[in-house]
Design a protein around this motif. Sequence first.
Motif, short mmCIF file in Angstrom:
data_model
loop_
_atom_site.label_atom_id
_atom_site.label_comp_id
_atom_site.label_asym_id
_atom_site.label_seq_id
_atom_site.Cartn_x
_atom_site.Cartn_y
_atom_site.Cartn_z
N THR A 17 1.70 -3.02 -1.33
CA THR A 17 1.05 -3.52 -2.53
C THR A 17 2.05 -3.44 -3.65
OG1 THR A 17 0.44 -1.25 -3.01
CG2 THR A 17 -1.25 -2.64 -2.02
N TYR B 107 -5.80 1.36 0.81
CA TYR B 107 -5.87 2.48 1.74
C TYR B 107 -6.73 2.17 2.95
CZ TYR B 107 -3.80 6.05 -1.24
OH TYR B 107 -2.95 6.81 -1.98
N ARG C 286 9.15 3.18 -5.38
CA ARG C 286 8.35 2.10 -4.80
C ARG C 286 9.17 1.27 -3.81
NH1 ARG C 286 5.26 -1.14 -8.73
NH2 ARG C 286 5.08 0.75 -9.94
N ILE D 26 -1.41 3.09 4.19
CA ILE D 26 -1.45 2.44 2.88
C ILE D 26 -0.71 1.12 3.02
CG2 ILE D 26 -0.98 2.63 0.42
CD1 ILE D 26 -0.71 5.64 0.83
N VAL E 294 -0.23 5.37 -7.26
CA VAL E 294 -0.89 6.55 -6.69
C VAL E 294 -0.17 6.91 -5.40
CG1 VAL E 294 -3.06 7.48 -5.80
CG2 VAL E 294 -3.10 5.78 -7.64
N PHE E 295 0.20 8.20 -5.26
CA PHE E 295 0.86 8.56 -4.01
C PHE E 295 0.07 9.61 -3.25
CE2 PHE E 295 3.44 10.83 -7.37
CZ PHE E 295 2.85 12.07 -7.20
N GLN F 242 -9.98 0.61 -9.63
CA GLN F 242 -8.89 0.22 -8.74
C GLN F 242 -7.54 0.64 -9.33
OE1 GLN F 242 -9.48 -0.67 -5.70
NE2 GLN F 242 -11.64 -0.59 -6.23
N GLN G 153 -7.93 7.38 -5.64
CA GLN G 153 -7.12 7.52 -4.43
C GLN G 153 -8.07 7.40 -3.26
OE1 GLN G 153 -5.95 11.24 -2.90
NE2 GLN G 153 -3.84 10.65 -2.56
N PRO H 87 2.89 0.01 -15.07
CA PRO H 87 3.04 0.12 -13.61
C PRO H 87 2.86 1.54 -13.06
CG PRO H 87 5.19 -0.11 -14.60
CD PRO H 87 4.20 -0.23 -15.73
N PRO I 72 1.95 -4.84 -7.48
CA PRO I 72 1.45 -5.74 -8.52
C PRO I 72 2.57 -6.28 -9.41
CG PRO I 72 0.83 -3.48 -8.99
CD PRO I 72 1.46 -3.49 -7.63
N GLU J 127 5.34 3.49 2.22
CA GLU J 127 4.20 3.89 3.05
C GLU J 127 3.37 5.02 2.47
OE1 GLU J 127 3.94 5.03 7.19
OE2 GLU J 127 5.30 3.41 7.60
N ALA J 128 3.92 5.73 1.49
CA ALA J 128 3.18 6.88 0.97
C ALA J 128 2.56 6.61 -0.39
CB ALA J 128 4.09 8.11 0.92
N MET J 129 2.57 5.34 -0.83
CA MET J 129 1.99 5.11 -2.15
C MET J 129 1.32 3.76 -2.32
SD MET J 129 5.54 5.06 -4.24
CE MET J 129 5.81 6.74 -3.72
N GLU J 130 0.34 3.77 -3.21
CA GLU J 130 -0.39 2.56 -3.55
C GLU J 130 0.11 2.12 -4.93
OE1 GLU J 130 -4.99 1.03 -4.22
OE2 GLU J 130 -4.59 3.12 -3.81
N LEU J 131 0.60 0.89 -5.02
CA LEU J 131 1.20 0.43 -6.28
C LEU J 131 0.17 -0.41 -7.03
CD1 LEU J 131 4.67 -0.39 -4.75
CD2 LEU J 131 3.97 1.66 -5.98
N ASN J 132 -0.87 0.27 -7.47
CA ASN J 132 -2.01 -0.44 -8.04
C ASN J 132 -1.94 -0.68 -9.53
OD1 ASN J 132 -2.12 2.33 -7.93
ND2 ASN J 132 -4.33 2.45 -7.87
#
Lengths: 393, 239
Positions: B124, B138, A80, B121, A148-149, A243, A261, A145, B126, A85-90
């Motif tokens: 983010t 996204y 992370r 992306i 999604v990548f 989400q 995703q 934690p 959390p 840039e390649a992942m969403e840390l949701n």
Amino acid sequence: MNMSEHSQKYHVVVIGAGSTGAAVAHDLALRGFKVTVLERGEIASGTTGRNHCLLHSGGRYCVKDQESAVECIEENMILRKIMPEAMELNGGLFVAVNDEDMAYKQSFIEGCEATGIPYKELNASEARRREPYLSEKTLGAVWVPDGVFEPMRMCMSFLASAKQNGAMVRPYVEVTGLQVEDQRVVAVEVWDRISGEESVIHADLVVNAAGPWAGMITDMAGVDVPVVATPGVMVSMTGRYCQLVVNRLNVSSDGDIVVPQRETSIIGTSSWTVEDADYIEMPEDHIQMMYDRGSEMMPILREVEPRGIFAVARPLIGRIGEDEREIARTFKCFDHADRDGVEGFVTIAGGKTTTARAMAEGTVDVVCAKLDLEIPCATKETQLLSYRAYYTI
Amino acid sequence: MTWQLTFKVARYKPGEPPRTDTFQIELDPERTILDGVEKIWAEQDRTLTFRHACHHASCGSCAIMANDVEVLPCIVEVNQVTRNGGTIEVGPLHNFPVVSDLVVDMGTFFERMQQVGMPIIGPTDPLDNQPKDDFHAYENCIECGICLSACPVVATDPTYLGPAALAAAYRQYHNSDDSEEKQRIMNLVDRENGIWRCHVAYECTAACPSNVDPAGKIMGLRRQATVNRVRKLFGLKPA
Ligand SMILES: Cc1cc2nc3c(=O)[nH]c(=O)nc-3n(C[C@H](O)[C@H](O)[C@H](O)COP(=O)(O)OP(=O)(O)OC[C@H]3O[C@@H](n4cnc5c(N)ncnc54)[C@H](O)[C@@H]3O)c2cc1C
Ligand code: SF4
């Protein structure tokens, strides 16, 4: 002494540009080696591109396979930082929808504590407020934690950085043979699928990162690795209905996770073994199982349309016939000199996309030791380039 | 149950004249066009090259022409385009240099996306700050290139920035609070081969598999450019 002056002398050929090969190429290039990556298809066209896109927190392994869980949370925290840039840390939830799940909660939390995974307990109404599409039967949840990548973009990011450090990346070039002289792999025979040309590439060392096809590469050197192609089915639904990542709070089983995703919710996965992973026929009952099991956590998934249905094979370490779920998810680096008396040849297999960086570190440590070099790994601290740079460097 | 299908595949290798190859395959009608192409590669012709990764319309790499329309073949089931015994024609996207068979060169495309610099992306974490409930990290664009293939202007002017980069520029312009960044984006797009080259055919918006509406965004940038000009007359910064 500047060790990279020494590593520059060595040409290392990496076979495969999935997450493992891409991360290995980056680590090798960063430690100064001359690197060529050979991939028979497009970047990430094997297992990596088609996986479930979960940046594991380790939660899925924290009870039964704590070694994997520790690997996951450590790498999650590193990735992370170096590859935003390649992942969403949701984040992710482990959700209980029946008494049996609730009974598992205590062991889950103990597992998180033992492996260092940050967690937070949510009661049913907090969980459903966060995720309104969770089942009315929800009894409680635990936050971890997860992330999604985008697997293809992850590989491109590793490879962009590798290219910046001089690596040559050759997609659509298939390895067709290994040349072995005096018990040492000295060259790789390749077939360029674009030009049709066949040629031979000299190598001081070959790293086999061919994923579920690793066994076909070791065959070329007359040795064998216990890698089993173990596919799983995933169903991507039209619409994003959560989400956070939604996992079932229980022992890992089929269809027990929904990964959101972009504008999709991907239900997965299952597990069986195949001999040939080139084209995987999906069992209808596995697809049905995704809807059935996924909708136990999120009933809406039964009502909406699927968007893409796909399967891909894990390169798990074990033997065909062993119970697939019992085969360890951790990775293993095989030095064929120790194992089979063949020098200049290393196979890396198993693991996950989440742990690709650590797999690469372990592998390149082995490479360095074999060449009698001491060059520390720096990938933990090195910010990766944007995936777009893969095309512009 | 499986169907008997004919795949007509546009083939090209450097130095050879283009040709069309015909393959007969058996496929479950609920499998996709991409499954068909992969099956041909796996079972009949290892020289066939094609781009693909995620198989669920997120990576954007597999875009091709199927029966002369731009598609993401990973989400089009064969029963949506043909019947048992029918034929599916596949070929590379238009308006991109063909590398080999269905593989096109995405280099210039990604160079322009990088120039604009919109992250697909957003940042983010959390662990640092809790995302809002309606949080969307996204951007829709999957960088598939379909809009460029469908665009009649790209077909005639290779220097045109193209719908995907302009749509990204619109998002980057509005996502940014920094007037220098806004000015950089405007300088990039407010020129002959930028927003003013578009013929407003709306082909890009119709073809986009990801609801980005590039044409609408290009019109938005044109309005913005005009507004900024007026503001400049009055000595105001870009809005
Ligand atoms: C169903 C499923 C879901 C998964 N979900 C997740 C997840 O959510 N998160 C996660 O972290 N991990 C996940 N994994 C695990 C992860 O995807 C794999 O461990 C990882 O992708 C393996 O990467 P790899 O590079 O070793 O293999 P691959 O990605 O398969 O790469 C090997 C490459 O070698 C190439 N190759 C093969 N033969 C040759 C040759 N002769 N010459 C040249 N190139 C060759 C192939 O084309 C391929 O691209 C999942 C796995 C499966 C099966
Ligand atoms: S705007 Fe739409 S069609 Fe164009 S590249 Fe992005 S997703 Fe593809």
